[in-house]
Design a protein around this motif. Structure first.
Motif, mmCIF file in Angstrom:
data_model
loop_
_atom_site.group_PDB
_atom_site.id
_atom_site.type_symbol
_atom_site.label_atom_id
_atom_site.label_comp_id
_atom_site.label_asym_id
_atom_site.label_seq_id
_atom_site.Cartn_x
_atom_site.Cartn_y
_atom_site.Cartn_z
ATOM 1 N N ASP A 105 0.831 -1.211 0.000
ATOM 2 C CA ASP A 105 0.000 0.000 0.000
ATOM 3 C C ASP A 105 0.863 1.259 0.000
ATOM 4 O OD1 ASP A 105 -2.323 -1.519 -0.010
ATOM 5 O OD2 ASP A 105 -2.609 -1.394 2.166
ATOM 6 N N GLU A 106 1.930 1.253 0.785
ATOM 7 C CA GLU A 106 2.843 2.408 0.809
ATOM 8 C C GLU A 106 3.466 2.625 -0.564
ATOM 9 O OE1 GLU A 106 5.767 2.516 4.014
ATOM 10 O OE2 GLU A 106 4.386 1.286 5.215
ATOM 11 N N PHE A 107 3.844 1.548 -1.220
ATOM 12 C CA PHE A 107 4.410 1.647 -2.564
ATOM 13 C C PHE A 107 3.402 2.271 -3.513
ATOM 14 C CE2 PHE A 107 4.920 0.059 -6.849
ATOM 15 C CZ PHE A 107 6.267 0.259 -7.097
ATOM 16 N N THR A 108 2.199 1.731 -3.515
ATOM 17 C CA THR A 108 1.160 2.181 -4.442
ATOM 18 C C THR A 108 0.838 3.662 -4.264
ATOM 19 O OG1 THR A 108 0.243 -0.044 -4.511
ATOM 20 C CG2 THR A 108 -1.205 1.726 -5.213
ATOM 21 N N THR A 109 0.765 4.110 -3.020
ATOM 22 C CA THR A 109 0.436 5.522 -2.779
ATOM 23 C C THR A 109 1.661 6.438 -2.846
ATOM 24 O OG1 THR A 109 0.620 5.247 -0.379
ATOM 25 C CG2 THR A 109 -1.566 4.954 -1.360
ATOM 26 N N GLY A 110 2.871 5.853 -2.737
ATOM 27 C CA GLY A 110 4.074 6.673 -2.672
ATOM 28 C C GLY A 110 4.747 6.967 -3.994
ATOM 29 N N VAL A 111 4.578 6.101 -4.991
ATOM 30 C CA VAL A 111 5.219 6.361 -6.282
ATOM 31 C C VAL A 111 4.463 7.461 -7.019
ATOM 32 C CG1 VAL A 111 6.168 4.018 -6.455
ATOM 33 C CG2 VAL A 111 3.973 4.539 -7.517
ATOM 34 N N SER A 112 5.176 8.169 -7.873
ATOM 35 C CA SER A 112 4.519 9.261 -8.601
ATOM 36 C C SER A 112 3.986 8.819 -9.959
ATOM 37 C CB SER A 112 5.490 10.432 -8.783
ATOM 38 O OG SER A 112 6.637 10.007 -9.507
ATOM 39 N N GLY A 113 4.434 7.689 -10.464
ATOM 40 C CA GLY A 113 3.977 7.193 -11.757
ATOM 41 C C GLY A 113 2.718 6.349 -11.624
ATOM 42 N N PRO A 114 2.146 5.968 -12.754
ATOM 43 C CA PRO A 114 0.936 5.133 -12.728
ATOM 44 C C PRO A 114 1.250 3.728 -12.201
ATOM 45 C CG PRO A 114 1.738 5.392 -14.979
ATOM 46 C CD PRO A 114 2.587 6.278 -14.117
#
Length: 175
Positions: free
Chosen positions: A127-136
């Motif tokens: 979840d942190e990865f999904t919300t933290g990256v700036s790309g799609p």
């Protein structure tokens, strides 16, 4: 360049994508963002927080009925792979393996794969990865119905790669 990482390789692939603009697509399976927290959850807090320092040479030759061979191998492997002499030094080294603010530098399209039975910490980090990256990001959470629990237990080793590669084809095309 497309980059994929499985298991803790998901962390290293994401870290590379955060620091190397040549990465144009990322597959993180599992999308880990903090190896210290991951290994604490994987080993269990009571084992991970143990204060006794253990070196590979301390456990070499211990009979398997007292210490499983996989543990002896694991201690030697983490020390060798992280370039340290002992488990305490390894745990200290893990503190620097956190993506934190660098995560937002991952701007390429990403496929984040995680199994629902990988545990609460891995799901939290996904979840942190999904919300933290700036790309799609395209996220897929494997359920036991997908066969993920069998793949993790070694019953269907081909699912892990074949099933995930099929999903990789469904992600957004490169810009």
């Amino acid at each position: 360049m497309a980059l994929a990482g499985m298991s803790i390789g998901g962390y290293f692939a994401a870290r590379t994508a955060a620091h190397d603009g040549r990465v144009r697509a990322l597959v993180a399976d599992s999308p880990l963002v903090d190896l210290y927290r991951y290994f604490e959850a994987f080993l269990g807090p009571e084992v991970f927080r143990m204060h006794r320092d253990i070196r590979p040479e301390d456990v070499a030759g211990i009979p398997e009925d007292l210490l499983p061979a996989q543990m002896v191998w694991g201690i030697a492997a983490v020390c060798r792979r992280f370039g340290v002499a002992s488990l305490q030094a390894w745990k200290e080294q893990l503190r620097s393996y956190r993506l934190e603010s660098a995560l937002s530098a991952v701007s390429c399209p990403s496929l984040a794969l995680v199994g629902l039975r990988e545990g609460p910490e891995v799901l939290r980090q996904a979840d942190e990865f999904t919300t933290g990256v700036s790309g799609p990001v395209t996220t897929y959470r494997f359920s036991p119905d997908d066969g993920a629990d069998a793949a993790l237990s070694g019953q269907q080793p081909s699912f892990c790669l074949a099933g995930r590669l099929r999903l990789a084809r469904r992600t957004r095309p490169l810009p």
